[in-house]
Design a protein around this motif. Structure first.
Motif, PDB file in Angstrom:
ATOM      1  N   THR A   1       0.835  -1.200   0.000  1.00 23.16           N
ATOM      2  CA  THR A   1       0.000   0.000   0.000  1.00 23.16           C
ATOM      3  C   THR A   1       0.871   1.251   0.000  1.00 23.16           C
ATOM      4  O   THR A   1       0.603   2.203  -0.735  1.00 23.16           O
ATOM      5  CB  THR A   1      -0.943   0.007   1.229  1.00 23.16           C
ATOM      6  N   GLU A   2       1.916   1.254   0.799  1.00 24.36           N
ATOM      7  CA  GLU A   2       2.823   2.408   0.853  1.00 24.36           C
ATOM      8  C   GLU A   2       3.549   2.595  -0.477  1.00 24.36           C
ATOM      9  O   GLU A   2       3.710   3.722  -0.963  1.00 24.36           O
ATOM     10  CB  GLU A   2       3.824   2.242   2.000  1.00 24.36           C
ATOM     11  N   LEU A   3       3.994   1.512  -1.081  1.00 28.71           N
ATOM     12  CA  LEU A   3       4.645   1.583  -2.391  1.00 28.71           C
ATOM     13  C   LEU A   3       3.675   2.140  -3.435  1.00 28.71           C
ATOM     14  O   LEU A   3       4.046   2.986  -4.248  1.00 28.71           O
ATOM     15  CB  LEU A   3       5.143   0.192  -2.811  1.00 28.71           C
ATOM     16  N   HIS A   4       2.439   1.675  -3.384  1.00 31.16           N
ATOM     17  CA  HIS A   4       1.430   2.174  -4.333  1.00 31.16           C
ATOM     18  C   HIS A   4       1.189   3.663  -4.132  1.00 31.16           C
ATOM     19  O   HIS A   4       1.079   4.430  -5.089  1.00 31.16           O
ATOM     20  CB  HIS A   4       0.116   1.404  -4.174  1.00 31.16           C
ATOM     21  N   ARG A   5       1.122   4.108  -2.904  1.00 32.17           N
ATOM     22  CA  ARG A   5       0.906   5.532  -2.604  1.00 32.17           C
ATOM     23  C   ARG A   5       2.043   6.375  -3.196  1.00 32.17           C
ATOM     24  O   ARG A   5       1.821   7.414  -3.792  1.00 32.17           O
ATOM     25  CB  ARG A   5       0.791   5.742  -1.104  1.00 32.17           C
ATOM     26  N   LYS A   6       3.285   5.889  -3.048  1.00 38.25           N
ATOM     27  CA  LYS A   6       4.444   6.599  -3.605  1.00 38.25           C
ATOM     28  C   LYS A   6       4.375   6.615  -5.131  1.00 38.25           C
ATOM     29  O   LYS A   6       4.617   7.646  -5.765  1.00 38.25           O
ATOM     30  CB  LYS A   6       5.739   5.964  -3.133  1.00 38.25           C
ATOM     31  N   GLN A   7       4.054   5.472  -5.729  1.00 36.67           N
ATOM     32  CA  GLN A   7       3.948   5.406  -7.191  1.00 36.67           C
ATOM     33  C   GLN A   7       2.855   6.354  -7.695  1.00 36.67           C
ATOM     34  O   GLN A   7       3.017   7.011  -8.719  1.00 36.67           O
ATOM     35  CB  GLN A   7       3.636   3.980  -7.646  1.00 36.67           C
ATOM     36  N   TRP A   8       1.747   6.428  -6.967  1.00 39.93           N
ATOM     37  CA  TRP A   8       0.635   7.292  -7.370  1.00 39.93           C
ATOM     38  C   TRP A   8       1.038   8.771  -7.291  1.00 39.93           C
ATOM     39  O   TRP A   8       0.735   9.553  -8.180  1.00 39.93           O
ATOM     40  CB  TRP A   8      -0.607   7.011  -6.523  1.00 39.93           C
ATOM     41  N   THR A   9       1.756   9.148  -6.229  1.00 33.61           N
ATOM     42  CA  THR A   9       2.223  10.531  -6.082  1.00 33.61           C
ATOM     43  C   THR A   9       3.184  10.887  -7.214  1.00 33.61           C
ATOM     44  O   THR A   9       3.097  11.974  -7.798  1.00 33.61           O
ATOM     45  CB  THR A   9       2.896  10.731  -4.712  1.00 33.61           C
ATOM     46  N   ASP A  10       4.102   9.975  -7.526  1.00 34.14           N
ATOM     47  CA  ASP A  10       5.034  10.201  -8.636  1.00 34.14           C
ATOM     48  C   ASP A  10       4.270  10.356  -9.952  1.00 34.14           C
ATOM     49  O   ASP A  10       4.599  11.213 -10.776  1.00 34.14           O
ATOM     50  CB  ASP A  10       6.039   9.048  -8.755  1.00 34.14           C
ATOM     51  N   TYR A  11       3.265   9.527 -10.143  1.00 36.73           N
ATOM     52  CA  TYR A  11       2.437   9.576 -11.351  1.00 36.73           C
ATOM     53  C   TYR A  11       1.708  10.923 -11.463  1.00 36.73           C
ATOM     54  O   TYR A  11       1.708  11.557 -12.517  1.00 36.73           O
ATOM     55  CB  TYR A  11       1.448   8.408 -11.315  1.00 36.73           C
ATOM     56  N   GLU A  12       1.115  11.369 -10.364  1.00 36.17           N
ATOM     57  CA  GLU A  12       0.431  12.673 -10.347  1.00 36.17           C
ATOM     58  C   GLU A  12       1.393  13.786 -10.724  1.00 36.17           C
ATOM     59  O   GLU A  12       1.061  14.657 -11.543  1.00 36.17           O
ATOM     60  CB  GLU A  12      -0.133  12.973  -8.956  1.00 36.17           C
ATOM     61  N   ASN A  13       2.586  13.775 -10.139  1.00 34.35           N
ATOM     62  CA  ASN A  13       3.576  14.812 -10.411  1.00 34.35           C
ATOM     63  C   ASN A  13       4.060  14.786 -11.857  1.00 34.35           C
ATOM     64  O   ASN A  13       4.239  15.837 -12.475  1.00 34.35           O
ATOM     65  CB  ASN A  13       4.755  14.701  -9.441  1.00 34.35           C
ATOM     66  N   ARG A  14       4.285  13.589 -12.388  1.00 35.16           N
ATOM     67  CA  ARG A  14       4.688  13.456 -13.799  1.00 35.16           C
ATOM     68  C   ARG A  14       3.629  14.044 -14.720  1.00 35.16           C
ATOM     69  O   ARG A  14       3.935  14.745 -15.677  1.00 35.16           O
ATOM     70  CB  ARG A  14       4.901  11.973 -14.132  1.00 35.16           C
ATOM     71  N   CYS A  15       2.370  13.741 -14.422  1.00 33.63           N
ATOM     72  CA  CYS A  15       1.271  14.238 -15.258  1.00 33.63           C
ATOM     73  C   CYS A  15       1.106  15.748 -15.130  1.00 33.63           C
ATOM     74  O   CYS A  15       0.807  16.428 -16.111  1.00 33.63           O
ATOM     75  CB  CYS A  15      -0.022  13.504 -14.920  1.00 33.63           C
ATOM     76  N   LEU A  16       1.334  16.297 -13.936  1.00 30.54           N
ATOM     77  CA  LEU A  16       1.295  17.754 -13.769  1.00 30.54           C
ATOM     78  C   LEU A  16       2.396  18.426 -14.585  1.00 30.54           C
ATOM     79  O   LEU A  16       2.172  19.476 -15.191  1.00 30.54           O
ATOM     80  CB  LEU A  16       1.439  18.130 -12.291  1.00 30.54           C
ATOM     81  N   GLU A  17       3.567  17.820 -14.618  1.00 32.51           N
ATOM     82  CA  GLU A  17       4.667  18.362 -15.440  1.00 32.51           C
ATOM     83  C   GLU A  17       4.290  18.334 -16.919  1.00 32.51           C
ATOM     84  O   GLU A  17       4.604  19.265 -17.663  1.00 32.51           O
ATOM     85  CB  GLU A  17       5.968  17.594 -15.204  1.00 32.51           C
ATOM     86  N   LEU A  18       3.633  17.276 -17.338  1.00 36.80           N
ATOM     87  CA  LEU A  18       3.171  17.177 -18.717  1.00 36.80           C
ATOM     88  C   LEU A  18       2.184  18.301 -19.030  1.00 36.80           C
ATOM     89  O   LEU A  18       2.273  18.956 -20.070  1.00 36.80           O
ATOM     90  CB  LEU A  18       2.528  15.810 -18.953  1.00 36.80           C
ATOM     91  N   LEU A  19       1.246  18.541 -18.116  1.00 39.18           N
ATOM     92  CA  LEU A  19       0.279  19.625 -18.295  1.00 39.18           C
ATOM     93  C   LEU A  19       0.980  20.975 -18.383  1.00 39.18           C
ATOM     94  O   LEU A  19       0.660  21.801 -19.249  1.00 39.18           O
ATOM     95  CB  LEU A  19      -0.732  19.630 -17.149  1.00 39.18           C
ATOM     96  N   ARG A  20       1.946  21.215 -17.508  1.00 38.82           N
ATOM     97  CA  ARG A  20       2.703  22.476 -17.548  1.00 38.82           C
ATOM     98  C   ARG A  20       3.424  22.637 -18.885  1.00 38.82           C
ATOM     99  O   ARG A  20       3.461  23.726 -19.457  1.00 38.82           O
ATOM    100  CB  ARG A  20       3.716  22.527 -16.400  1.00 38.82           C
ATOM    101  N   SER A  21       3.983  21.550 -19.361  1.00 40.54           N
ATOM    102  CA  SER A  21       4.696  21.575 -20.642  1.00 40.54           C
ATOM    103  C   SER A  21       3.755  21.946 -21.793  1.00 40.54           C
ATOM    104  O   SER A  21       4.093  22.771 -22.647  1.00 40.54           O
ATOM    105  CB  SER A  21       5.332  20.207 -20.893  1.00 40.54           C
ATOM    106  N   TYR A  22       2.570  21.343 -21.814  1.00 41.42           N
ATOM    107  CA  TYR A  22       1.595  21.674 -22.860  1.00 41.42           C
ATOM    108  C   TYR A  22       1.148  23.129 -22.755  1.00 41.42           C
ATOM    109  O   TYR A  22       1.005  23.821 -23.764  1.00 41.42           O
ATOM    110  CB  TYR A  22       0.382  20.746 -22.781  1.00 41.42           C
ATOM    111  N   ALA A  23       0.937  23.618 -21.539  1.00 38.19           N
ATOM    112  CA  ALA A  23       0.524  25.015 -21.359  1.00 38.19           C
ATOM    113  C   ALA A  23       1.615  25.963 -21.857  1.00 38.19           C
ATOM    114  O   ALA A  23       1.310  26.979 -22.500  1.00 38.19           O
ATOM    115  CB  ALA A  23       0.198  25.286 -19.899  1.00 38.19           C
TER     116      ALA A  23
END
Length: 180
Positions: A65-87
């Motif tokens: 569960t803790e590993l999944h939480r970390k992976q999910w946070t990393d995923y959210e951050n990666r996707c936010l960077e992608l959004l910033r890049s498109y903007a």
């Protein structure tokens, strides 16, 4: 024509083509862009967690569960960077753009954001699921086409090579008739 274009992207390689299409339309119509990513376990590449059978190993379940939480946070951050890049790409092209990342069911969330933002057009990709795959996996683009509060442009995903080859073989062949 279009004043507000909502472009729904995911973390796949296809998203660049979807974004490029939306950016071209925004430039041509002097529209504003809202770039949307929906955080969902349904998205290809999103972290998944299965705790089936781990009820007998509580320590392992906790670590998973803790590993999944970390992976999910990393995923959210990666996707936010992608959004910033498109903007940034949109702003560099002279298009006013904003972005948002929302959790939820992709189809419903896209329609809700389009309604709340009063979008004139939704631009989104299409993976090409059909038949049994669409029945089992669902289709975000199909849901949006039927529930959107505005027009929808779907950008076709890549067609697998075997389907392209089959279509080419069945296509009529040009021929020339020579009379003697």
């Amino acid at each position: 024509m279009f004043h507000k274009i909502l472009v729904a992207i995911d973390a796949s390689e296809r998203s660049q083509a979807v974004f490029d299409k939306a950016l071209d339309l925004a430039k041509a119509t002097a529209a504003n862009l809202m770039i949307l990513h929906v955080l969902s376990g349904e998205e290809e590449g999103s972290p998944t967690l299965s705790l089936i059978g781990l009820e007998y190993y509580p320590m392992l379940a906790s670590e998973m569960t803790e590993l999944h939480r970390k992976q999910w946070t990393d995923y959210e951050n990666r996707c936010l960077e992608l959004l910033r890049s498109y903007a940034k790409q949109a702003n560099a092209a002279g298009v006013t753009a904003e972005f948002t990342q929302n959790p939820g069911s992709p189809g419903r969330t896209i329609c809700q954001i389009a309604r709340a933002w009063q979008a004139d057009l939704i631009v989104m990709g299409r993976r090409g699921h059909s038949g049994v795959n669409e029945l089992l996996l669902g289709s975000v683009s199909n849901y949006v086409l039927h529930h959107a509060p505005c027009s929808v442009l779907t950008v076709q995903g890549l067609i697998p090579a075997d389907l392209t080859a089959t279509a080419e073989r069945s296509a009529p062949v040009e021929s020339e008739t020579v009379e003697f």
